[in-house]
Motif scaffolding. Structure first.
Motif, PDB file in Angstrom:
ATOM      1  N   ILE A 191      52.129  17.632  22.641  1.00 41.40           N
ATOM      2  CA  ILE A 191      52.648  18.417  21.510  1.00 41.40           C
ATOM      3  C   ILE A 191      52.747  17.441  20.341  1.00 41.40           C
ATOM      4  O   ILE A 191      53.410  16.397  20.450  1.00 41.40           O
ATOM      5  CB  ILE A 191      54.035  19.015  21.853  1.00 41.40           C
ATOM      6  N   THR A 204      54.758  22.048  28.597  1.00 40.16           N
ATOM      7  CA  THR A 204      53.831  23.174  28.462  1.00 40.16           C
ATOM      8  C   THR A 204      53.467  23.647  29.858  1.00 40.16           C
ATOM      9  O   THR A 204      53.460  22.863  30.808  1.00 40.16           O
ATOM     10  CB  THR A 204      52.536  22.791  27.712  1.00 40.16           C
ATOM     11  N   THR A 217      50.624  25.966  31.783  1.00 39.99           N
ATOM     12  CA  THR A 217      49.349  26.686  31.759  1.00 39.99           C
ATOM     13  C   THR A 217      49.184  27.444  33.073  1.00 39.99           C
ATOM     14  O   THR A 217      48.701  28.572  33.103  1.00 39.99           O
ATOM     15  CB  THR A 217      48.188  25.679  31.541  1.00 39.99           C
ATOM     16  N   LYS A 254      59.424  29.258  31.452  1.00 41.13           N
ATOM     17  CA  LYS A 254      58.165  29.569  30.772  1.00 41.13           C
ATOM     18  C   LYS A 254      58.332  30.934  30.126  1.00 41.13           C
ATOM     19  O   LYS A 254      58.401  31.940  30.833  1.00 41.13           O
ATOM     20  CB  LYS A 254      57.017  29.633  31.777  1.00 41.13           C
ATOM     21  N   ARG A 299      51.973  28.015  19.529  1.00 41.51           N
ATOM     22  CA  ARG A 299      51.162  26.955  20.113  1.00 41.51           C
ATOM     23  C   ARG A 299      50.560  26.065  19.030  1.00 41.51           C
ATOM     24  O   ARG A 299      49.782  25.165  19.331  1.00 41.51           O
ATOM     25  CB  ARG A 299      50.007  27.543  20.931  1.00 41.51           C
ATOM     26  N   VAL A 326      50.102  22.367  19.627  1.00 40.91           N
ATOM     27  CA  VAL A 326      50.094  22.077  21.063  1.00 40.91           C
ATOM     28  C   VAL A 326      48.626  21.865  21.427  1.00 40.91           C
ATOM     29  O   VAL A 326      47.802  22.761  21.222  1.00 40.91           O
ATOM     30  CB  VAL A 326      50.671  23.259  21.881  1.00 40.91           C
ATOM     31  N   ASP A 371      48.149  28.674  27.834  1.00 40.44           N
ATOM     32  CA  ASP A 371      49.111  27.636  27.421  1.00 40.44           C
ATOM     33  C   ASP A 371      50.373  28.245  26.812  1.00 40.44           C
ATOM     34  O   ASP A 371      50.302  29.058  25.887  1.00 40.44           O
ATOM     35  CB  ASP A 371      48.483  26.706  26.371  1.00 40.44           C
ATOM     36  N   VAL A 386      54.468  27.043  25.653  1.00 41.20           N
ATOM     37  CA  VAL A 386      55.502  26.008  25.544  1.00 41.20           C
ATOM     38  C   VAL A 386      56.706  26.460  26.358  1.00 41.20           C
ATOM     39  O   VAL A 386      57.120  27.613  26.288  1.00 41.20           O
ATOM     40  CB  VAL A 386      55.911  25.802  24.064  1.00 41.20           C
TER      41      VAL A 386
END
Ligand code: GLN
Length: 487
Positions: free
Chosen positions: A59, A152, A154, A171, A179, A182, A190, A192
């Motif tokens: 980030i 983060t 994913t 999450k 994002r 990021v 993805d 944050v």
């Protein structure tokens, strides 16, 4: 949060860094910025002026390098702050440093980093994985040197290390936190996330970061945010004291070790004793999540990572990159193994045959999974048309639960050995399943495919096994309030 406790946290950093390898970069100006924020006159008062946080090193920050724990971005400093970083700074948060991770967020152990693995603060005797990829962010919280961290997620990278360090890892729904800034791994996944021991802190930080950002085309727009408001999630009718909680059978695996099952069962019993209703149900597509994920995510990654050619981004290898048809090759050889694996797999998935046979199929199966989730939640999904079309809302649950991880965190040497042995044939399918690094996030990936808000909660104080609680898309606030009520 007092100024004194903030100073104490900053003082502990060098010692924790030595023990656990938490940071890719330590902010030596942190004390100065803490002092500055605390000395502001009451007119310029910032509500989080004594709060310390760690920021995952994928980030971007304009006053500290952002490397994604990769050789290829060694020394890179962004000209701007990510939107989430800017929003935190505006509230007076002090950033203690950039936290370690699996290179570019690719991995689940916290071991694929150019500065070496992060170690788990719960295990001082045997060097043990923290889980990844937000390994440093989780370890910083567990070691009590920050009030919260940003990570983060994913495919599970906030929830898995949170579970392995016995902290909370949230999450949010995809698109609620910007994002912008990021560094992309797979942009349709993805998200944050926020890690902390304190649910109040998570709520506060989420509230600050939960904003539309025109700089991020995938940020949830104001019309859709209005739809969430229209659902009146805060109405007393929606704020029940007891909830219907779904337990998908796909999250129950007979190979789960006994000590993990016992912790999970204990958690379920606690929910029942509080008056919540447990509803067994099935979401059949959950079992295809792993192949869907590893078809789609590497494809996005291969495309995102093509910019690191040493010309647009990345440290260029000076001498050899234009000799003998090796343009870019020596520069791109700076990527570590887990990145190379995904780039190769992603480029393969995007070749015309595989695209037709696998990629498109995986996209359709992703939609099917979302439809199945929609069919079991009481609330409609504001992003899909399913509320009108689905006639089979038999379960109508508020939340879903399941384990975050299928096992305890492993000692580093064992985890690394299992990565190497991943390709070896095994007669024991179940053992092979749990030995494979790619299987570590088997329980977290379905919610990443569906963009659903999910929080990992320790099954028991101090136990490195987490339970995920999942809400319908956009139902983040109710999920956090429910979490608070069961801690
Ligand atoms: N382990 C998964 C992967 O490598 C998830 C990583 C993540 O959430 N960033 O893709």
């Amino acid at each position: 949060m007092s100024y004194k406790s903030a100073i104490e946290k900053l003082k502990l950093i060098p010692q924790s860094q030595k023990k656990y390898n938490i940071f890719c970069y330590i902010n030596n100006d942190a004390t100065k910025s803490l002092k500055h924020n605390s000395s502001l006159s009451h007119l310029k008062y910032k509500p989080l002026q004594n709060v310390i946080c760690g920021i995952k090193d994928n980030i971007v920050t304009k006053d500290m390098p952002t490397t994604c724990a990769s050789e290829i971005l060694s020394g890179y400093v962004s000209p701007f702050d990510a939107t989430c970083v800017k929003l935190l700074r505006d509230q007076g948060v002090t950033i203690s440093g950039k936290t370690n991770l699996d290179e570019f967020g690719m991995g689940s152990g916290g071991v694929h980093s150019k500065i070496g693995p992060t170690l788990n603060p719960l295990y001082d005797d045997i060097p043990t994985i923290v889980g990844g990829s937000s390994s440093g962010s989780a370890a910083a919280v567990a070691a009590n040197i920050v009030d919260f961290s940003l990570g983060t997620d994913t495919g599970g990278s906030v929830r898995l290390p949170a579970a392995y360090t016995s902290i909370l890892g949230f999450k949010p729904s995809y698109g609620r936190i910007s994002r912008h800034g990021v560094i992309a791994y797979a942009q349709s996944f993805d998200t944050v996330g926020i890690l902390s021991k304190d649910i109040q802190m998570i709520k506060k930080i989420f509230n600050i970061l939960d904003k539309h950002d025109f700089k991020d085309p995938t940020s949830l727009d104001d019309d859709n945010r209005q739809k969430l408001i229209d659902l009146k999630l805060h109405n007393s009718e929606m704020q029940s004291h007891t909830y219907r909680i779904g337990l998908p059978i796909e999250f129950i695996n007979k190979a789960t070790p006994n000590n993990v099952s016992e912790l999970f069962n204990g958690f379920v019993e606690r929910l029942l004793s509080m008056g919540h209703e447990l509803v067994p149900l099935s979401i059949p597509s959950i079992k295809y999540s792993l192949p869907i994920y590893y078809t789609l995510v590497p494809s996005e990654a291969a495309s995102n990572l093509s910019r690191y050619d040493g010309i647009r981004f990345g440290t260029r290898d000076k001498d050899t990159d234009i000799e003998g048809n090796t343009l870019f090759a020596s520069t791109r050889n700076k990527f570590g193994t887990s990145v190379k694996e995904r780039v190769i797999l992603g480029n393969y998935n995007l070749c015309s045959d595989s695209y037709k046979n696998n990629y498109i199929k995986a996209q359709k199966m992703r939609v099917q999974l979302i439809d199945e989730f929609d069919s079991i939640f009481k609330l409609p999904n504001i992003l899909t048309q399913n509320a009108k079309n689905l006639q089979y809302k038999t379960h109508a649950v508020d939340f879903i639960i399941g384990l975050t991880s299928a096992k305890f965190p492993e000692p580093i040497h064992k985890f690394n050995k299992n990565i190497i042995n991943t390709n070896e044939e095994s007669n024991d399918d179940e053992a092979a399943l749990f030995a494979n690094e790619f299987m570590n996030d088997i329980y977290t990936i379905p919610m990443s495919l569906s963009g659903l808000p999910t929080i990992s909660i320790p099954t028991k104080d101090g136990a490195p096994v987490g339970v995920q609680v999942v809400g319908q898309y956009g139902d983040d606030e109710r999920l956090l309030t429910f979490t608070e009520s069961i801690l």
